[in-house]
Motif scaffolding. Structure first.
Motif, PDB file in Angstrom:
ATOM      1  N   HIS A  95      -2.489 -29.143 -58.881  1.00  0.00           N
ATOM      2  CA  HIS A  95      -1.626 -27.966 -58.845  1.00  0.00           C
ATOM      3  C   HIS A  95      -1.435 -27.378 -57.443  1.00  0.00           C
ATOM      4  CE1 HIS A  95      -2.602 -28.180 -63.105  1.00  0.00           C
ATOM      5  NE2 HIS A  95      -1.630 -27.336 -63.356  1.00  0.00           N
ATOM      6  N   PHE A  96      -2.487 -27.373 -56.627  1.00  0.00           N
ATOM      7  CA  PHE A  96      -2.411 -26.691 -55.337  1.00  0.00           C
ATOM      8  C   PHE A  96      -2.142 -27.633 -54.167  1.00  0.00           C
ATOM      9  CE2 PHE A  96      -5.684 -24.065 -57.723  1.00  0.00           C
ATOM     10  CZ  PHE A  96      -4.716 -23.261 -58.308  1.00  0.00           C
ATOM     11  N   ALA A  97      -2.455 -28.923 -54.333  1.00  0.00           N
ATOM     12  CA  ALA A  97      -2.266 -29.876 -53.227  1.00  0.00           C
ATOM     13  C   ALA A  97      -0.805 -29.964 -52.809  1.00  0.00           C
ATOM     14  CB  ALA A  97      -2.793 -31.257 -53.618  1.00  0.00           C
ATOM     15  N   ALA A  98       0.105 -29.873 -53.758  1.00  0.00           N
ATOM     16  CA  ALA A  98       1.532 -29.976 -53.431  1.00  0.00           C
ATOM     17  C   ALA A  98       1.980 -28.811 -52.543  1.00  0.00           C
ATOM     18  CB  ALA A  98       2.365 -30.017 -54.712  1.00  0.00           C
ATOM     19  N   VAL A  99       1.429 -27.618 -52.788  1.00  0.00           N
ATOM     20  CA  VAL A  99       1.782 -26.460 -51.965  1.00  0.00           C
ATOM     21  C   VAL A  99       1.257 -26.652 -50.542  1.00  0.00           C
ATOM     22  CG1 VAL A  99       1.513 -23.965 -51.687  1.00  0.00           C
ATOM     23  CG2 VAL A  99       1.800 -24.941 -53.975  1.00  0.00           C
ATOM     24  N   LEU A 100       0.036 -27.150 -50.424  1.00  0.00           N
ATOM     25  CA  LEU A 100      -0.535 -27.392 -49.099  1.00  0.00           C
ATOM     26  C   LEU A 100       0.224 -28.491 -48.360  1.00  0.00           C
ATOM     27  CD1 LEU A 100      -4.220 -27.102 -50.260  1.00  0.00           C
ATOM     28  CD2 LEU A 100      -3.183 -25.656 -48.514  1.00  0.00           C
ATOM     29  N   ALA A 101       0.647 -29.527 -49.082  1.00  0.00           N
ATOM     30  CA  ALA A 101       1.442 -30.586 -48.448  1.00  0.00           C
ATOM     31  C   ALA A 101       2.780 -30.043 -47.975  1.00  0.00           C
ATOM     32  CB  ALA A 101       1.647 -31.742 -49.426  1.00  0.00           C
ATOM     33  N   ASP A 102       3.409 -29.183 -48.777  1.00  0.00           N
ATOM     34  CA  ASP A 102       4.674 -28.570 -48.387  1.00  0.00           C
ATOM     35  C   ASP A 102       4.488 -27.699 -47.150  1.00  0.00           C
ATOM     36  OD1 ASP A 102       7.339 -27.773 -48.478  1.00  0.00           O
ATOM     37  OD2 ASP A 102       6.960 -26.161 -49.912  1.00  0.00           O
ATOM     38  N   PRO A 109     -13.881 -10.943 -44.960  1.00  0.00           N
ATOM     39  CA  PRO A 109     -13.411  -9.581 -44.690  1.00  0.00           C
ATOM     40  C   PRO A 109     -12.902  -9.439 -43.263  1.00  0.00           C
ATOM     41  CG  PRO A 109     -15.811  -9.666 -44.741  1.00  0.00           C
ATOM     42  CD  PRO A 109     -15.332 -10.997 -45.220  1.00  0.00           C
ATOM     43  N   GLY A 110     -11.911  -8.595 -43.107  1.00  0.00           N
ATOM     44  CA  GLY A 110     -11.301  -8.341 -41.809  1.00  0.00           C
ATOM     45  C   GLY A 110     -10.091  -7.466 -42.019  1.00  0.00           C
ATOM     46  N   ARG A 111      -9.672  -6.793 -40.964  1.00  0.00           N
ATOM     47  CA  ARG A 111      -8.575  -5.842 -41.118  1.00  0.00           C
ATOM     48  C   ARG A 111      -7.278  -6.529 -41.504  1.00  0.00           C
ATOM     49  NH1 ARG A 111      -7.794  -1.398 -36.520  1.00  0.00           N
ATOM     50  NH2 ARG A 111      -9.882  -0.979 -37.315  1.00  0.00           N
ATOM     51  N   HIS A 112      -6.958  -7.641 -40.872  1.00  0.00           N
ATOM     52  CA  HIS A 112      -5.697  -8.322 -41.148  1.00  0.00           C
ATOM     53  C   HIS A 112      -5.953  -9.811 -41.340  1.00  0.00           C
ATOM     54  CE1 HIS A 112      -3.554  -4.677 -40.115  1.00  0.00           C
ATOM     55  NE2 HIS A 112      -4.144  -4.651 -38.934  1.00  0.00           N
ATOM     56  N   PRO A 113      -5.326 -10.412 -42.342  1.00  0.00           N
ATOM     57  CA  PRO A 113      -5.478 -11.857 -42.509  1.00  0.00           C
ATOM     58  C   PRO A 113      -4.700 -12.608 -41.440  1.00  0.00           C
ATOM     59  CG  PRO A 113      -3.870 -11.013 -44.080  1.00  0.00           C
ATOM     60  CD  PRO A 113      -4.454  -9.821 -43.372  1.00  0.00           C
ATOM     61  N   ALA A 114      -5.163 -13.801 -41.088  1.00  0.00           N
ATOM     62  CA  ALA A 114      -4.424 -14.638 -40.157  1.00  0.00           C
ATOM     63  C   ALA A 114      -3.057 -14.966 -40.753  1.00  0.00           C
ATOM     64  CB  ALA A 114      -5.206 -15.919 -39.881  1.00  0.00           C
ATOM     65  N   ARG A 115      -2.071 -15.141 -39.888  1.00  0.00           N
ATOM     66  CA  ARG A 115      -0.714 -15.385 -40.390  1.00  0.00           C
ATOM     67  C   ARG A 115      -0.651 -16.648 -41.236  1.00  0.00           C
ATOM     68  NH1 ARG A 115       4.519 -17.156 -38.407  1.00  0.00           N
ATOM     69  NH2 ARG A 115       3.622 -17.876 -36.451  1.00  0.00           N
ATOM     70  N   LYS A 116      -1.439 -17.669 -40.879  1.00  0.00           N
ATOM     71  CA  LYS A 116      -1.413 -18.908 -41.654  1.00  0.00           C
ATOM     72  C   LYS A 116      -1.936 -18.669 -43.077  1.00  0.00           C
ATOM     73  CE  LYS A 116      -5.669 -20.060 -39.182  1.00  0.00           C
ATOM     74  NZ  LYS A 116      -6.232 -20.895 -38.104  1.00  0.00           N
ATOM     75  N   VAL A 117      -2.907 -17.758 -43.231  1.00  0.00           N
ATOM     76  CA  VAL A 117      -3.399 -17.434 -44.571  1.00  0.00           C
ATOM     77  C   VAL A 117      -2.341 -16.650 -45.336  1.00  0.00           C
ATOM     78  CG1 VAL A 117      -5.165 -16.184 -45.869  1.00  0.00           C
ATOM     79  CG2 VAL A 117      -5.808 -17.502 -43.837  1.00  0.00           C
ATOM     80  N   ARG A 118      -1.640 -15.759 -44.651  1.00  0.00           N
ATOM     81  CA  ARG A 118      -0.567 -15.000 -45.311  1.00  0.00           C
ATOM     82  C   ARG A 118       0.544 -15.928 -45.774  1.00  0.00           C
ATOM     83  NH1 ARG A 118      -0.820 -11.625 -40.705  1.00  0.00           N
ATOM     84  NH2 ARG A 118       1.339 -12.137 -40.195  1.00  0.00           N
ATOM     85  N   VAL A 119       0.896 -16.914 -44.946  1.00  0.00           N
ATOM     86  CA  VAL A 119       1.958 -17.847 -45.313  1.00  0.00           C
ATOM     87  C   VAL A 119       1.551 -18.663 -46.533  1.00  0.00           C
ATOM     88  CG1 VAL A 119       3.221 -19.912 -44.580  1.00  0.00           C
ATOM     89  CG2 VAL A 119       2.970 -17.975 -43.006  1.00  0.00           C
ATOM     90  N   LEU A 120       0.309 -19.175 -46.557  1.00  0.00           N
ATOM     91  CA  LEU A 120      -0.163 -19.924 -47.720  1.00  0.00           C
ATOM     92  C   LEU A 120      -0.148 -19.051 -48.966  1.00  0.00           C
ATOM     93  CD1 LEU A 120      -1.445 -22.348 -49.119  1.00  0.00           C
ATOM     94  CD2 LEU A 120      -3.687 -21.533 -48.323  1.00  0.00           C
ATOM     95  N   ALA A 161       4.979 -17.733 -54.661  1.00  0.00           N
ATOM     96  CA  ALA A 161       6.294 -18.258 -55.026  1.00  0.00           C
ATOM     97  C   ALA A 161       6.186 -19.346 -56.080  1.00  0.00           C
ATOM     98  CB  ALA A 161       7.000 -18.797 -53.784  1.00  0.00           C
ATOM     99  N   CYS A 162       5.095 -20.093 -56.060  1.00  0.00           N
ATOM    100  CA  CYS A 162       4.936 -21.215 -56.982  1.00  0.00           C
ATOM    101  C   CYS A 162       4.349 -20.794 -58.324  1.00  0.00           C
ATOM    102  CB  CYS A 162       4.045 -22.284 -56.333  1.00  0.00           C
ATOM    103  SG  CYS A 162       3.944 -23.824 -57.248  1.00  0.00           S
ATOM    104  N   PHE A 163       3.408 -19.817 -58.320  1.00  0.00           N
ATOM    105  CA  PHE A 163       2.631 -19.544 -59.525  1.00  0.00           C
ATOM    106  C   PHE A 163       2.748 -18.127 -60.078  1.00  0.00           C
ATOM    107  CE2 PHE A 163       0.213 -22.969 -57.376  1.00  0.00           C
ATOM    108  CZ  PHE A 163       0.308 -23.925 -58.374  1.00  0.00           C
ATOM    109  N   ASP A 164       3.410 -17.220 -59.383  1.00  0.00           N
ATOM    110  CA  ASP A 164       3.389 -15.828 -59.802  1.00  0.00           C
ATOM    111  C   ASP A 164       4.002 -15.613 -61.182  1.00  0.00           C
ATOM    112  OD1 ASP A 164       2.885 -13.053 -59.463  1.00  0.00           O
ATOM    113  OD2 ASP A 164       4.985 -12.735 -59.037  1.00  0.00           O
TER     114      ASP A 164
END
Length: 295
Positions: free
Chosen positions: A104-111, A267-278, A284-287
């Motif tokens: 289920h999740f590998a396709a999102v990571l590949a994309d 924990p941290g004030r802001h997530p890295a942009r790459k984590v936000r993008v994932l 978008a895929c599972f909501d």
């Protein structure tokens, strides 16, 4: 001063050894050693005391570690600002469950990798509980009900499932009809977890008992089909068995409530942009439909 040398030093300091840091970074141990030697030569001080047990920080290394971590983060942020709009670079380490991860999740990571050719993605698929901080992961994708922790979580979709047992088990032990009756049955579990059941508009939490446990949903399917007990299993894992009659639904009037799919991060004030993008890609895929499962 090379950014990779700084990052490597931080990883070794946090992992407590060259071998663990090499795994985190996805490079050879000899490469890690060369980077450390180059950094120490440039600074003119010993940062790590090496032994057969691993590597520990010297006084100078302990002082330098936080500065190196901040500098690495600032340089990575600076790189992001000069990339084409929306592009990502660097490395993203993700822990994902073996159950559902590859399917289920590998396709999102590949994309994500296709969209961001300068981004290195390293995914570890395992149903064990991964310590993100100790093992150096940027984030994890987790399904089910989250444990209490200091991690920051974001729900990206729902998760559906049922209580099931084999016809042979039901014939021998009966089919529970209430949460109180369910507690008296053999439960097939992934650990010492509690189960949630719906009771009208209420959600009850029970602590089932059982002698068979496994850290993988597919293994629990096999145990349920064999007649060892009742399991709360993902719909996607049990649909074929329900259709064939190898498994049957129990507690139909008290099903497990929908659980969730989450992205969790240290924990941290802001997530890295790459984590936000994932996270956004998973939403978008599972909501809307989620994964039809529960654990």
């Amino acid at each position: 001063m090379d950014i990779e040398d700084l990052r490597t030093f931080v990883e070794v300091a946090d992992a407590g050894g060259i071998t663990s840091a090499a795994v985190r970074l996805g490079v050879s141990k000899s490469m890690v050693s060369r980077r450390l030697a180059r950094l120490e030569a440039e600074l003119g001080v010993q940062l790590l005391a090496r032994s057969t047990r691993g590597a520990s920080l010297t006084e100078a290394g302990a002082t330098f570690r936080d500065h190196a971590a901040r500098a690495s983060a600032e340089i990575e942020t600076a790189r992001d600002t000069i990339l084409p709009a929306g592009a990502l670079s660097g490395r993203l380490r993700v822990a994902a469950p073996l159950t559902f991860g590859p399917t289920h999740f590998a396709a999102v990571l590949a994309d994500m990798a296709l969209r961001h050719p300068q981004l290195q993605i390293q995914t570890s698929y395992s149903d064990r509980f991964v310590d993100l901080i100790a093992e150096g992961f940027d984030c994890a994708i987790r399904v089910g009900t989250l444990r209490d922790s200091n991690l920051v979580s974001k729900r990206v979709g729902p998760l559906y499932g049922k209580f099931v047992a084999s016809p042979a088990y039901v014939e021998a032990h009966g089919s529970p009809e209430t949460p109180e009756e369910l507690i008296t049955h053999q439960a097939l579990m992934q650990g010492m977890e509690t189960w949630q059941v719906t009771d009208g508009e209420k959600i009850l939490t029970i602590r089932p008992q059982g002698r068979f446990k496994a850290d993988n949903g597919a293994a629990l399917v096999v145990a349920a089909v064999a007649g060892l007990g009742i399991a709360a299993l993902p719909d996607d894992l049990i649909d074929d068995y329900l259709q064939s009659g190898a498994l049957m639904t129990v507690m139909a009037h008290h099903p497990p409530p929908p659980a969730g799919i989450y992205v969790v991060r240290p924990p941290g004030r802001h997530p890295a942009r790459k984590v936000r993008v994932l996270t956004d890609m998973l939403i978008a895929c599972f909501d809307r439909d989620g994964v039809r499962g529960s654990s």
